[in-house]
Write a protein that holds these residues in place. Structure first.
Motif, PDB file in Angstrom:
ATOM      1  N   ASP A  91      19.785  -1.783  -6.843  1.00  0.00           N
ATOM      2  CA  ASP A  91      19.460  -1.710  -5.412  1.00  0.00           C
ATOM      3  C   ASP A  91      19.175  -0.269  -5.014  1.00  0.00           C
ATOM      4  OD1 ASP A  91      19.158  -2.237  -2.735  1.00  0.00           O
ATOM      5  OD2 ASP A  91      21.221  -2.872  -2.392  1.00  0.00           O
ATOM      6  N   TYR A  92      20.037   0.636  -5.445  1.00  0.00           N
ATOM      7  CA  TYR A  92      19.886   2.050  -5.121  1.00  0.00           C
ATOM      8  C   TYR A  92      18.560   2.601  -5.644  1.00  0.00           C
ATOM      9  CZ  TYR A  92      20.533   7.095  -5.760  1.00  0.00           C
ATOM     10  OH  TYR A  92      20.353   8.451  -5.781  1.00  0.00           O
ATOM     11  N   GLU A  93      18.263   2.313  -6.902  1.00  0.00           N
ATOM     12  CA  GLU A  93      17.043   2.850  -7.505  1.00  0.00           C
ATOM     13  C   GLU A  93      15.794   2.308  -6.814  1.00  0.00           C
ATOM     14  OE1 GLU A  93      16.809   5.218  -9.620  1.00  0.00           O
ATOM     15  OE2 GLU A  93      18.900   5.399 -10.264  1.00  0.00           O
ATOM     16  N   CYS A  94      15.793   1.036  -6.473  1.00  0.00           N
ATOM     17  CA  CYS A  94      14.632   0.447  -5.791  1.00  0.00           C
ATOM     18  C   CYS A  94      14.400   1.113  -4.439  1.00  0.00           C
ATOM     19  CB  CYS A  94      14.829  -1.059  -5.608  1.00  0.00           C
ATOM     20  SG  CYS A  94      14.596  -2.040  -7.101  1.00  0.00           S
ATOM     21  N   LYS A  95      15.443   1.262  -3.668  1.00  0.00           N
ATOM     22  CA  LYS A  95      15.287   1.842  -2.332  1.00  0.00           C
ATOM     23  C   LYS A  95      14.975   3.331  -2.406  1.00  0.00           C
ATOM     24  CE  LYS A  95      17.999  -1.697  -0.019  1.00  0.00           C
ATOM     25  NZ  LYS A  95      19.268  -2.063   0.655  1.00  0.00           N
ATOM     26  N   LEU A  96      15.482   4.000  -3.412  1.00  0.00           N
ATOM     27  CA  LEU A  96      15.169   5.411  -3.596  1.00  0.00           C
ATOM     28  C   LEU A  96      13.678   5.612  -3.844  1.00  0.00           C
ATOM     29  CD1 LEU A  96      16.709   8.162  -3.810  1.00  0.00           C
ATOM     30  CD2 LEU A  96      16.636   7.839  -6.289  1.00  0.00           C
ATOM     31  N   MET A  97      13.051   4.618  -4.481  1.00  0.00           N
ATOM     32  CA  MET A  97      11.625   4.719  -4.810  1.00  0.00           C
ATOM     33  C   MET A  97      10.714   4.081  -3.772  1.00  0.00           C
ATOM     34  SD  MET A  97      11.593   4.237  -8.968  1.00  0.00           S
ATOM     35  CE  MET A  97      12.860   2.982  -9.099  1.00  0.00           C
ATOM     36  N   GLY A  98      11.268   3.632  -2.643  1.00  0.00           N
ATOM     37  CA  GLY A  98      10.417   3.205  -1.545  1.00  0.00           C
ATOM     38  C   GLY A  98      10.444   1.742  -1.191  1.00  0.00           C
ATOM     39  N   ALA A  99      11.161   0.914  -1.942  1.00  0.00           N
ATOM     40  CA  ALA A  99      11.267  -0.495  -1.579  1.00  0.00           C
ATOM     41  C   ALA A  99      12.168  -0.644  -0.357  1.00  0.00           C
ATOM     42  CB  ALA A  99      11.825  -1.306  -2.739  1.00  0.00           C
ATOM     43  N   GLU A 100      11.791  -1.556   0.542  1.00  0.00           N
ATOM     44  CA  GLU A 100      12.630  -1.764   1.724  1.00  0.00           C
ATOM     45  C   GLU A 100      13.901  -2.527   1.382  1.00  0.00           C
ATOM     46  OE1 GLU A 100       8.435  -1.324   3.138  1.00  0.00           O
ATOM     47  OE2 GLU A 100       9.406  -2.578   1.652  1.00  0.00           O
ATOM     48  N   ASN A 101      13.755  -3.532   0.511  1.00  0.00           N
ATOM     49  CA  ASN A 101      14.887  -4.400   0.187  1.00  0.00           C
ATOM     50  C   ASN A 101      14.688  -4.996  -1.193  1.00  0.00           C
ATOM     51  OD1 ASN A 101      16.531  -4.736   2.848  1.00  0.00           O
ATOM     52  ND2 ASN A 101      14.402  -4.981   3.459  1.00  0.00           N
ATOM     53  N   LEU A 102      15.724  -5.626  -1.691  1.00  0.00           N
ATOM     54  CA  LEU A 102      15.563  -6.456  -2.874  1.00  0.00           C
ATOM     55  C   LEU A 102      14.851  -7.743  -2.471  1.00  0.00           C
ATOM     56  CD1 LEU A 102      18.941  -6.016  -4.789  1.00  0.00           C
ATOM     57  CD2 LEU A 102      16.846  -4.638  -4.883  1.00  0.00           C
ATOM     58  N   ALA A 103      14.129  -8.321  -3.406  1.00  0.00           N
ATOM     59  CA  ALA A 103      13.332  -9.508  -3.088  1.00  0.00           C
ATOM     60  C   ALA A 103      14.198 -10.759  -2.973  1.00  0.00           C
ATOM     61  CB  ALA A 103      12.262  -9.711  -4.165  1.00  0.00           C
ATOM     62  N   TYR A 104      15.381 -10.722  -3.548  1.00  0.00           N
ATOM     63  CA  TYR A 104      16.294 -11.865  -3.533  1.00  0.00           C
ATOM     64  C   TYR A 104      17.632 -11.372  -4.077  1.00  0.00           C
ATOM     65  CZ  TYR A 104      14.564 -11.804  -8.341  1.00  0.00           C
ATOM     66  OH  TYR A 104      14.179 -11.398  -9.602  1.00  0.00           O
ATOM     67  N   PRO A 105      18.720 -12.123  -3.860  1.00  0.00           N
ATOM     68  CA  PRO A 105      19.998 -11.708  -4.455  1.00  0.00           C
ATOM     69  C   PRO A 105      19.869 -11.696  -5.976  1.00  0.00           C
ATOM     70  CG  PRO A 105      20.336 -13.386  -2.767  1.00  0.00           C
ATOM     71  CD  PRO A 105      18.857 -13.310  -3.014  1.00  0.00           C
ATOM     72  N   PRO A 106      20.071 -10.577  -6.619  1.00  0.00           N
ATOM     73  CA  PRO A 106      19.829 -10.506  -8.062  1.00  0.00           C
ATOM     74  C   PRO A 106      20.854 -11.291  -8.864  1.00  0.00           C
ATOM     75  CG  PRO A 106      20.746  -8.451  -7.272  1.00  0.00           C
ATOM     76  CD  PRO A 106      20.460  -9.274  -6.055  1.00  0.00           C
ATOM     77  N   ILE A 107      20.396 -11.763 -10.012  1.00  0.00           N
ATOM     78  CA  ILE A 107      21.277 -12.410 -10.981  1.00  0.00           C
ATOM     79  C   ILE A 107      21.637 -11.350 -12.016  1.00  0.00           C
ATOM     80  CG2 ILE A 107      21.399 -14.148 -12.809  1.00  0.00           C
ATOM     81  CD1 ILE A 107      19.227 -15.686 -11.087  1.00  0.00           C
ATOM     82  N   ILE A 108      22.922 -11.017 -12.115  1.00  0.00           N
ATOM     83  CA  ILE A 108      23.382 -10.042 -13.108  1.00  0.00           C
ATOM     84  C   ILE A 108      24.568 -10.670 -13.816  1.00  0.00           C
ATOM     85  CG2 ILE A 108      24.180  -7.691 -13.519  1.00  0.00           C
ATOM     86  CD1 ILE A 108      22.769  -6.911 -10.912  1.00  0.00           C
ATOM     87  N   ALA A 109      24.269 -11.281 -14.960  1.00  0.00           N
ATOM     88  CA  ALA A 109      25.227 -12.164 -15.614  1.00  0.00           C
ATOM     89  C   ALA A 109      25.573 -11.651 -16.995  1.00  0.00           C
ATOM     90  CB  ALA A 109      24.648 -13.573 -15.707  1.00  0.00           C
ATOM     91  N   GLY A 110      26.854 -11.414 -17.215  1.00  0.00           N
ATOM     92  CA  GLY A 110      27.321 -10.990 -18.521  1.00  0.00           C
ATOM     93  C   GLY A 110      27.843 -12.157 -19.327  1.00  0.00           C
ATOM     94  N   GLY A 111      27.609 -12.130 -20.658  1.00  0.00           N
ATOM     95  CA  GLY A 111      28.159 -13.149 -21.547  1.00  0.00           C
ATOM     96  C   GLY A 111      27.691 -14.549 -21.215  1.00  0.00           C
ATOM     97  N   ASN A 112      28.614 -15.503 -21.263  1.00  0.00           N
ATOM     98  CA  ASN A 112      28.287 -16.908 -21.048  1.00  0.00           C
ATOM     99  C   ASN A 112      27.772 -17.184 -19.639  1.00  0.00           C
ATOM    100  OD1 ASN A 112      28.437 -19.778 -22.078  1.00  0.00           O
ATOM    101  ND2 ASN A 112      29.786 -19.944 -20.301  1.00  0.00           N
ATOM    102  N   ARG A 113      28.057 -16.293 -18.698  1.00  0.00           N
ATOM    103  CA  ARG A 113      27.587 -16.503 -17.323  1.00  0.00           C
ATOM    104  C   ARG A 113      26.062 -16.481 -17.240  1.00  0.00           C
ATOM    105  NH1 ARG A 113      31.828 -13.317 -17.489  1.00  0.00           N
ATOM    106  NH2 ARG A 113      30.646 -11.364 -17.354  1.00  0.00           N
ATOM    107  N   ALA A 114      25.413 -15.901 -18.249  1.00  0.00           N
ATOM    108  CA  ALA A 114      23.952 -15.899 -18.287  1.00  0.00           C
ATOM    109  C   ALA A 114      23.390 -17.306 -18.443  1.00  0.00           C
ATOM    110  CB  ALA A 114      23.452 -15.013 -19.421  1.00  0.00           C
ATOM    111  N   CYS A 115      24.229 -18.257 -18.838  1.00  0.00           N
ATOM    112  CA  CYS A 115      23.790 -19.645 -18.982  1.00  0.00           C
ATOM    113  C   CYS A 115      23.845 -20.400 -17.657  1.00  0.00           C
ATOM    114  CB  CYS A 115      24.637 -20.354 -20.035  1.00  0.00           C
ATOM    115  SG  CYS A 115      24.503 -19.600 -21.680  1.00  0.00           S
ATOM    116  N   ILE A 116      24.334 -19.743 -16.610  1.00  0.00           N
ATOM    117  CA  ILE A 116      24.281 -20.308 -15.253  1.00  0.00           C
ATOM    118  C   ILE A 116      23.001 -19.779 -14.624  1.00  0.00           C
ATOM    119  CG2 ILE A 116      25.442 -20.484 -13.019  1.00  0.00           C
ATOM    120  CD1 ILE A 116      28.058 -19.732 -14.493  1.00  0.00           C
ATOM    121  N   ILE A 117      22.006 -20.639 -14.444  1.00  0.00           N
ATOM    122  CA  ILE A 117      20.646 -20.181 -14.141  1.00  0.00           C
ATOM    123  C   ILE A 117      20.603 -19.344 -12.863  1.00  0.00           C
ATOM    124  CG2 ILE A 117      18.255 -20.892 -13.804  1.00  0.00           C
ATOM    125  CD1 ILE A 117      19.441 -21.511 -16.574  1.00  0.00           C
ATOM    126  N   HIS A 118      21.317 -19.756 -11.834  1.00  0.00           N
ATOM    127  CA  HIS A 118      21.299 -19.022 -10.563  1.00  0.00           C
ATOM    128  C   HIS A 118      22.662 -18.396 -10.272  1.00  0.00           C
ATOM    129  CE1 HIS A 118      17.504 -21.106  -8.743  1.00  0.00           C
ATOM    130  NE2 HIS A 118      17.211 -20.129  -9.583  1.00  0.00           N
TER     131      HIS A 118
END
Length: 476
Positions: free
Chosen positions: A251-278
């Motif tokens: 989020d910080y890097e995007c806004k630092l480079m000029g983006a107003e917002n993230l396009a959607y709540p990001p999926i950041i999944a470690g390990g088995n949680r990556a198998c939960i699509i959303h």
């Protein structure tokens, strides 16, 4: 450097202008890179589409009233608003970024007329929330025929209806975005006894799916920003981090480079949680040996990017992780290569399932003697989402359009194959369970083949390991 004293004596509107924000708005532009002329052409194209639709479907009249409302501000609690995001149909046709406005297009046999209704003047509200674009300024700035206060909307519609007699009403009745406008439409429909209206959304989205050069430039910038943010986030990642820390870094890097917002709540999944699509909780610790699947993008002046990358938090893939990553990577390249004006998204999806299945057979994870039907069924369980969707002002852009239409130049789509082997999956060997990998890119369709908009975001396995290993010595 821009001199703030220049603002003295300049009229401020309810959104950035060339006078107040020359660093992002050039003369003639309503929003960055998009001019009054382009917005006007969009309205002309919609009118042509409505007239064609009317002719083909034998509508009762050549007179049309099209009502496209702006979104309203939503509140998380009393007087505390959520971040405002405009109704993209309204934004596409006007460039107006303000809430509680409304665009009305009136069409007769020979002419069409655009009226933009802006918020009523309210000196007290402007003290609290900032300036509004008043009706006397809006017509010139937005390039419409006239502008009136929103309080006059009901009388305007009633007057047009009475003067025309028979007319066709175009309004998205099923998914209203503004209560005030919806109540007026309901009242008029009740008074006339007409319970039906045409929905303009499909026709607008048939126009929106083809991106102009200005839109392509905005989406390229959105992808550039997201790609650079991915690089910094991967480099920053370390075993023991909480997923939310990676969220904050992106989020910080995007806004630092000029983006107003993230396009959607990001999926950041470690390990088995990556198998939960959303998976969007982003509140667990990523352990040494885990993969991180991050699906994220930013919004740059109204246009979205949508990218996914998967990397080993420790900097090195295990042999099993590497095997699955290589399959997803190869299928990603294969699907991008197939993108052309004759392909459909559904064809890409079927290709993904078959190709993933054959590659899993090749490394011995699926039996080779099984039928193609069985293979497609199994791989659909391992990747339950589609391989592609349209991308633009919304992340899942133009959702009224089916995925079986042929691609044409100007479309922008995602390519996102994945394999998700849940830790409870008994089909595959135990040492492969808990691996979830997705590689997603944004692709522009052109006459000369696909153009990778997300090219700045590395995905080759060697590049991913290099980035994921960078700076690790600082933490170990």
């Amino acid at each position: 450097m821009y001199n703030q004293t220049k603002l003295i004596g300049i009229k401020t509107l309810g959104q950035p202008t060339n006078d107040t924000h020359p660093h992002i708005i050039k003369k003639g532009e309503v929003t960055p890179l998009i001019t009054k002329i382009e917005y006007g052409n969009r309205r002309c194209n919609l009118v042509d589409a409505i007239r064609n639709y009317s002719f083909k479907n034998n509508l009762k009249s050549n007179n049309h009233l099209i009502i496209i409302p702006a979104a309203s501000t939503q509140y998380m609690s009393a007087k505390i608003p959520y971040f405002f995001r405009q109704n993209t149909e309204f934004l596409y046709l006007t460039g107006c970024l303000e809430p509680d406005c409304c665009a009305v297009l009136t069409i007769t046999d020979q002419h069409f007329f655009t009226t933009l209704f802006t918020r009523n003047k309210d000196d007290n509200a402007e003290i609290w929330d900032g300036p509004r674009t008043h009706a006397e300024d809006a017509a010139d700035f937005f390039g419409v025929n006239q502008s009136l206060p929103i309080g006059g909307l009901e009388n305007f519609i009633s007057s047009f209806r009475n003067s025309m007699g028979h007319m066709n009403l175009w309004y998205d009745y099923l998914t209203p975005v503004q209560h005030y406008v919806h109540s007026i439409v309901e009242k008029i429909m009740s008074e006339t006894g007409n319970k039906n209206c045409e929905n303009p959304k499909l026709l607008i989205q048939q126009l929106r799916i083809y991106k102009s050069p200005a839109e392509i430039a905005l989406m390229q910038k959105s992808c550039d920003i997201a790609g650079e943010a991915f690089i910094e986030t991967i480099k920053h990642s370390t075993p023991g981090m909480v997923e939310s820390q990676l969220n904050a870094k992106f989020d910080y890097e995007c806004k630092l480079m000029g983006a107003e917002n993230l396009a959607y709540p990001p999926i950041i999944a470690g390990g088995n949680r990556a198998c939960i699509i959303h998976y969007i909780n982003n509140n667990q610790i990523v352990k040494n040996g885990d993969l991180v699947l991050m699906d994220a993008g930013c919004e740059y002046h109204g246009y979205c990017s949508d990218i996914s990358r998967t990397w080993p938090i420790s900097g090195k893939f295990t042999p099993e992780q590497r095997n699955i990553y290589k399959i997803v990577y190869d299928v990603n390249l294969e699907l991008i290569e197939l993108c052309n004006k004759f392909t459909t998204l559904d064809y890409l999806f079927e290709t993904m399932l078959y190709s993933v299945g054959k590659k899993l057979q090749h490394i011995g994870l699926l039996p080779k003697q099984e039928s193609t039907f069985y293979l497609m069924q199994v791989t659909n369980q391992l990747c339950p989402h589609h391989s592609s969707h349209y991308l633009g002002m919304d992340v899942h852009d133009t959702p009224t359009l089916k995925r079986n239409i042929e691609m044409k130049p100007g479309m922008i789509i995602t390519i996102e194959p994945g394999i998700y082997i849940n830790e409870n999956n008994m089909l595959l060997p135990a040492n492969y369970r808990g691996i979830g990998i997705r590689i997603e890119d944004d692709v522009l369709i052109t006459e000369n083949g696909p153009v990778l908009l997300s090219y700045k975001c590395p995905k080759h396995i060697d590049d991913i390991e290099r980035l994921a290993s960078e700076n690790k010595q600082l933490h170990w």
